[in-house]
Motif scaffolding. Sequence first.
Motif, PDB file in Angstrom:
ATOM      1  N   VAL A 199      -4.830  -7.981   0.648  1.00 22.06           N
ATOM      2  CA  VAL A 199      -5.990  -7.240   0.165  1.00 22.06           C
ATOM      3  C   VAL A 199      -6.959  -8.204  -0.510  1.00 22.06           C
ATOM      4  CG1 VAL A 199      -6.741  -5.427  -1.425  1.00 22.06           C
ATOM      5  CG2 VAL A 199      -4.573  -5.187  -0.206  1.00 22.06           C
ATOM      6  N   SER A 259      -1.848  -8.839   7.142  1.00 25.54           N
ATOM      7  CA  SER A 259      -0.512  -8.595   6.611  1.00 25.54           C
ATOM      8  C   SER A 259       0.283  -9.892   6.628  1.00 25.54           C
ATOM      9  CB  SER A 259       0.206  -7.496   7.393  1.00 25.54           C
ATOM     10  OG  SER A 259       0.223  -7.777   8.757  1.00 25.54           O
ATOM     11  N   CYS A 283      -8.470  -4.333   3.205  1.00 26.77           N
ATOM     12  CA  CYS A 283      -7.224  -4.796   3.818  1.00 26.77           C
ATOM     13  C   CYS A 283      -7.604  -5.779   4.906  1.00 26.77           C
ATOM     14  CB  CYS A 283      -6.451  -3.617   4.405  1.00 26.77           C
ATOM     15  SG  CYS A 283      -5.928  -2.428   3.168  1.00 26.77           S
ATOM     16  N   ARG A 324       0.839  -1.197   0.000  1.00 24.27           N
ATOM     17  CA  ARG A 324       0.000   0.000   0.000  1.00 24.27           C
ATOM     18  C   ARG A 324       0.873   1.244   0.000  1.00 24.27           C
ATOM     19  NH1 ARG A 324      -5.001  -0.715  -1.649  1.00 24.27           N
ATOM     20  NH2 ARG A 324      -6.152  -2.196  -0.422  1.00 24.27           N
ATOM     21  N   THR A 341       0.652  -5.888   2.774  1.00 26.34           N
ATOM     22  CA  THR A 341      -0.740  -5.929   3.182  1.00 26.34           C
ATOM     23  C   THR A 341      -1.466  -6.976   2.351  1.00 26.34           C
ATOM     24  OG1 THR A 341      -0.711  -3.587   3.743  1.00 26.34           O
ATOM     25  CG2 THR A 341      -2.862  -4.550   3.328  1.00 26.34           C
TER      26      THR A 341
END
Length: 103
Positions: free
Chosen positions: A33, A43, A40, A8, A31
């Motif tokens: 997604v 991670s 989001c 990001r 991240t």
Amino acid sequence: MQLAIAIRDYNLTESFDEFKSGSIKSRFIATIVRCSDNACIGSIFVSPENTLPDLAIMIYKCYRNQGYGTIAFRLGVKYCFNNLLLDKIYAGCYENNEASKKM
């Protein structure tokens, strides 16, 4: 269900050298997604260089137990071998995390 591993955009106030000298020392961090709505959902990262290559994921609580972790982990493994050129990776989990154990 589609996921992407994405970096990001963040507005950083420090130089790259200052950032590199900070507390995050992972050889890779991104991240996770969800493609359908760009949410989001967590991670993923690999431990710092000069350590055992430990792949770890963190899925935000409201997205857990829906299969996202398994897909993200699969993408992470592929990234480790194809992009970071690692020949092996490690992964662990907390003793009471049954979902991670199955993965």
